[in-house]
Design an enzyme around this catalytic site. Structure first.
Site, PDB file in Angstrom:
ATOM      1  N   GLY A 117       0.749  -1.147  -0.127  1.00  0.00           N
ATOM      2  CA  GLY A 117      -0.040  -0.024  -0.100  1.00  0.00           C
ATOM      3  C   GLY A 117       0.723   1.173  -0.057  1.00  0.00           C
TER       4      GLY A 117
ATOM      5  CB  CYS B  45       5.266  -3.957  -0.159  1.00  0.00           C
ATOM      6  SG  CYS B  45       6.212  -2.224  -0.536  1.00  0.00           S
ATOM      7  CE1 TYR B  46       1.560   0.912   5.644  1.00  0.00           C
ATOM      8  CE2 TYR B  46      -0.047  -1.038   6.212  1.00  0.00           C
ATOM      9  CZ  TYR B  46       0.491   0.218   6.176  1.00  0.00           C
ATOM     10  OH  TYR B  46       0.001   0.905   7.381  1.00  0.00           O
TER      11      TYR B  46
ATOM     12  CG  HIS C 117       5.712  -5.768  -4.739  1.00  0.00           C
ATOM     13  ND1 HIS C 117       4.271  -5.499  -4.385  1.00  0.00           N
ATOM     14  CD2 HIS C 117       6.369  -4.651  -4.419  1.00  0.00           C
ATOM     15  CE1 HIS C 117       4.354  -4.376  -3.475  1.00  0.00           C
ATOM     16  NE2 HIS C 117       5.451  -3.919  -3.599  1.00  0.00           N
TER      17      HIS C 117
ATOM     18  CD  GLU D 141       2.642  -8.434  -5.213  1.00  0.00           C
ATOM     19  OE1 GLU D 141       3.664  -9.198  -4.864  1.00  0.00           O
ATOM     20  OE2 GLU D 141       2.479  -7.293  -5.124  1.00  0.00           O
TER      21      GLU D 141
ATOM     22  CG  ASP E 170      -9.813  -5.043 -20.790  1.00  0.00           C
ATOM     23  OD1 ASP E 170      -9.220  -6.058 -21.178  1.00  0.00           O
ATOM     24  OD2 ASP E 170      -9.332  -4.027 -20.262  1.00  0.00           O
TER      25      ASP E 170
ATOM     26  CE  LYS F 127      -5.575  -5.692 -21.655  1.00  0.00           C
ATOM     27  NZ  LYS F 127      -6.415  -4.774 -21.729  1.00  0.00           N
TER      28      LYS F 127
END
Ligand code: XMP
Length: 579
Positions: A29, A56-57, A143, A145, A201, A347
């Site tokens: 965050g 992270c946060y 990160h 992810e 999309d 995506k």
């Protein structure tokens, strides 16, 4: 990974989680845990007995609350770092030493919490990864992810399968059935009017809605806003026709968009006006088509990154307002008058759903193109930027450590970026003197990590013509003339990458017109090809130099452009688009 994951707000009560979860991931965050209004969570989550992984946060949140200390880092880290393994941990099982990880932080954990070990560090960050193996609580500063963390998925798999012992029982096929049911339930006995842009999309959303409700209850609307690529509007309507969609209407609203954007310079203001104009054009079309207002709700192809970057979850910072997240849309959402079947997906997942629905490869694998189109790729100015160009002596120090003589100059325009999950709006630095991509890659990260006023680095591709980088003398706002010029250059670039078979390899290729001239009132072009998986992070693309020379020559041969720049900024710290 075929495991159901749900996103909760940080004020969720631990009791509510207790029955439901086999593991918790605390996300990153934009804030600092030391801020007065930093995001809190009920600390009883640490006593639930389920494994916890902080990212992270989240990593800093664990340290801060379990007896460690978090401080601002000596040097900020954005982009790539190398992991150096320390104490053994199940979380980093089978992860190699020096694995590349992706960082985006200003604070660091300085002291470990009680009963934790440091399990990995990087050159700039001592406690990059930590664990309490007994309690199964883990923290990662980087990160895993994002797909630029080389073994990030392996680390997450270790957490999910080896530590949480989750079962694989969630498949995209199941998600589609679920989505169809959800659409039927939400729309109930109404009908859907969906805005389609020809991109992946909205096309997938259109196909899903049509499959769930049938052609009679879904109408697609393609709005030509005047900011599409050269000849693109014609191609899009033909393609939909060929793909068997007979429930599509089109409207040319370019006049409305151009009129409203005259004399608008600020990127956020532009985005908001574009979003509102889409809605007004939609209302005009609905009136022309005599759609009774009570019966129709609005469909949108919004995907998850759109809402994250607009500050869509309670604690996220607004990086940029996506056209499908302006205030009037938010109001309609609250009233239940909007349906967005893909709002929880990234995506790559949307592409997978599109393929499963039988959409053509060509459509599913098209480069993403933003709703506001070329409007956000044509930078405007009203001369106000010229006064506050930072003078930064540190740049020379950062560049001088290098073997080659690198020239540099700050460019008097600004672009949007994202650093430590916060929005930035800062100047780019142009450099020239080498065309070695690896060297440029290192330089780019070094500059943006060390120099606060710079959020982007550009390679100047025609240094021989370098005179000054001046702002074009006239105020520049969006005009048909400028968009036509940008369409022409964009077309040269798109054709060249198709001819050279680079279209698939490059994930997206914005071509940006910027008001920088060589004292001759011709603007400049920035090439921004990137590779990515889900647009949340991206690497600048390292193009074969011969092909790049060819593209540069073709652009300069038009005699309409002063400079050609190549954006060598990853995301973070730059965003993919410039505005
Ligand atoms: P950024 O620039 O935030 O872009 O790194 C991430 C992805 O989102 C696209 N993008 C948009 N798409 N409406 C859209 O439909 C928008 O307002 C918008 N802004 C950015 C961008 O092209 C990239 O793929």
């Amino acid at each position: 990974m075929n495991v159901l994951a749900k996103i909760y707000s940080s004020d969720i009560s631990p009791k509510e989680l207790k029955n439901d979860v086999v593991g918790i991931i605390i996300s990153g965050g934009p804030q600092s845990v030391n801020d007065n209004n930093s995001i809190e969570a009920d600390l009883k989550i640490f006593n639930l007995g389920v494994p916890i992984l902080g990212l992270c946060y989240g990593h800093q949140f664990i340290a801060h609350n379990l007896g460690g200390a978090v401080k601002p880092s000596k040097s900020r880290e954005y982009g790539k770092s190398e992991l150096k393994l320390q104490n053994k941990s199940l979380l980093l099982k089978n992860i190699k030493d020096n694995s590349t990880v992706w960082m985006s932080h200003g604070d660091s954990v300085e002291n470990l919490p009680n009963n934790f070990d440091c399990i990995a560090s990087t050159e700039d960050c001592g406690i990059t990864a930590m664990s309490n193996e007994d309690k199964k609580i883990y923290g990662l500063q980087f990160h895993p992810e994002v797909n630029h963390s080389e073994e990030g998925m392996k680390i997450l798999k270790n957490f999910i399968f080896k530590i949480c012992k989750a079962e694989k029982n969630w498949r995209v096929e199941d998600i589609i059935n679920d989505l169809l049911q959800k659409i039927k339930k939400q729309v109930n006995n109404k009908k859907v009017f969906i805005l389609v842009s020809g991109g992946v999309d909205s096309s997938v959303a259109f196909a899903l809605l049509t499959k769930a409700l049938g052609e009679n209850r879904v109408k697609g609307l393609y709005i030509n806003n005047g900011f599409m690529r050269k000849n693109e509007s014609e191609e899009i309507t033909t393609n939909f026709d060929k793909a068997g969609f007979h429930n599509l209407e089109t409207i040319d609203a370019s006049k409305l968009f151009f009129n409203r954007l005259e004399n608008i310079f600020d990127p956020e203001e532009k985005r908001k006006i574009i979003g509102q104009s889409f809605l007004d054009a939609k209302d005009m079309a609905a009136k022309n088509l005599k759609l009774e207002s009570g019966n129709w709700i609005l469909g949108q192809g919004t995907i998850y990154p759109d809402i994250i970057e607009t500050g869509g979850s309670k604690n996220a910072d607004t990086i940029k307002t996506h056209h499908n997240r302006i205030d009037s849309i938010q109001k309609l959402i609250k009233k239940g008058l909007i349906i967005e079947p893909l709002v929880d997906f990234y995506k790559d997942e949307v592409r997978q759903i599109g393929s499963l629905l039988g959409l053509s490869n060509g459509l599913v694998n098209r480069h993403p193109f933003p709703g506001p189109g070329l409007a956000i790729r044509c930078l405007c100015h009203n001369n106000s930027n010229q006064n506050n160009i930072p003078k930064n002596e540190k740049i020379a120090d950062v560049l001088n450590n290098n073997s080659n003589k690198i020239n540099h100059e700050i460019i008097p325009i600004k672009s949007v970026g994202v650093q430590g999950d916060n929005r930035t709006y800062a100047h780019p630095l142009a450099i020239w003197g080498t065309k070695n991509w690896n060297e440029l890659d290192t330089l780019s990260s070094k500059i943006t990590n060390n120099i606060k006023d710079i959020n982007r680095v550009l390679l100047l591709l025609n240094p021989k013509e370098k005179k000054s980088f001046s702002l074009s003398s006239e105020n520049l706002s969006l005009s048909k003339k400028k968009i036509k010029l940008l369409q022409e250059i964009d077309d040269i670039v798109m054709k060249s990458i198709k001819e050279n078979k680079l279209y698939k390899e490059i994930w997206q290729f914005p071509v940006v017109l910027v008001p920088i001239t060589n004292n001759n009132n011709k603007e400049s072009i920035v090439l921004r090809p990137i590779v990515s998986r889900d647009a949340m992070t991206a690497d600048f693309y390292k193009m074969d130099n011969k092909i790049l020379d060819l593209i540069t020559k073709k652009i300069l041969d038009t005699k309409k452009i002063s400079y050609v720049f190549y954006d060598i900024t990853h995301k973070p710290p730059g965003t993919i688009e410039w505005e």
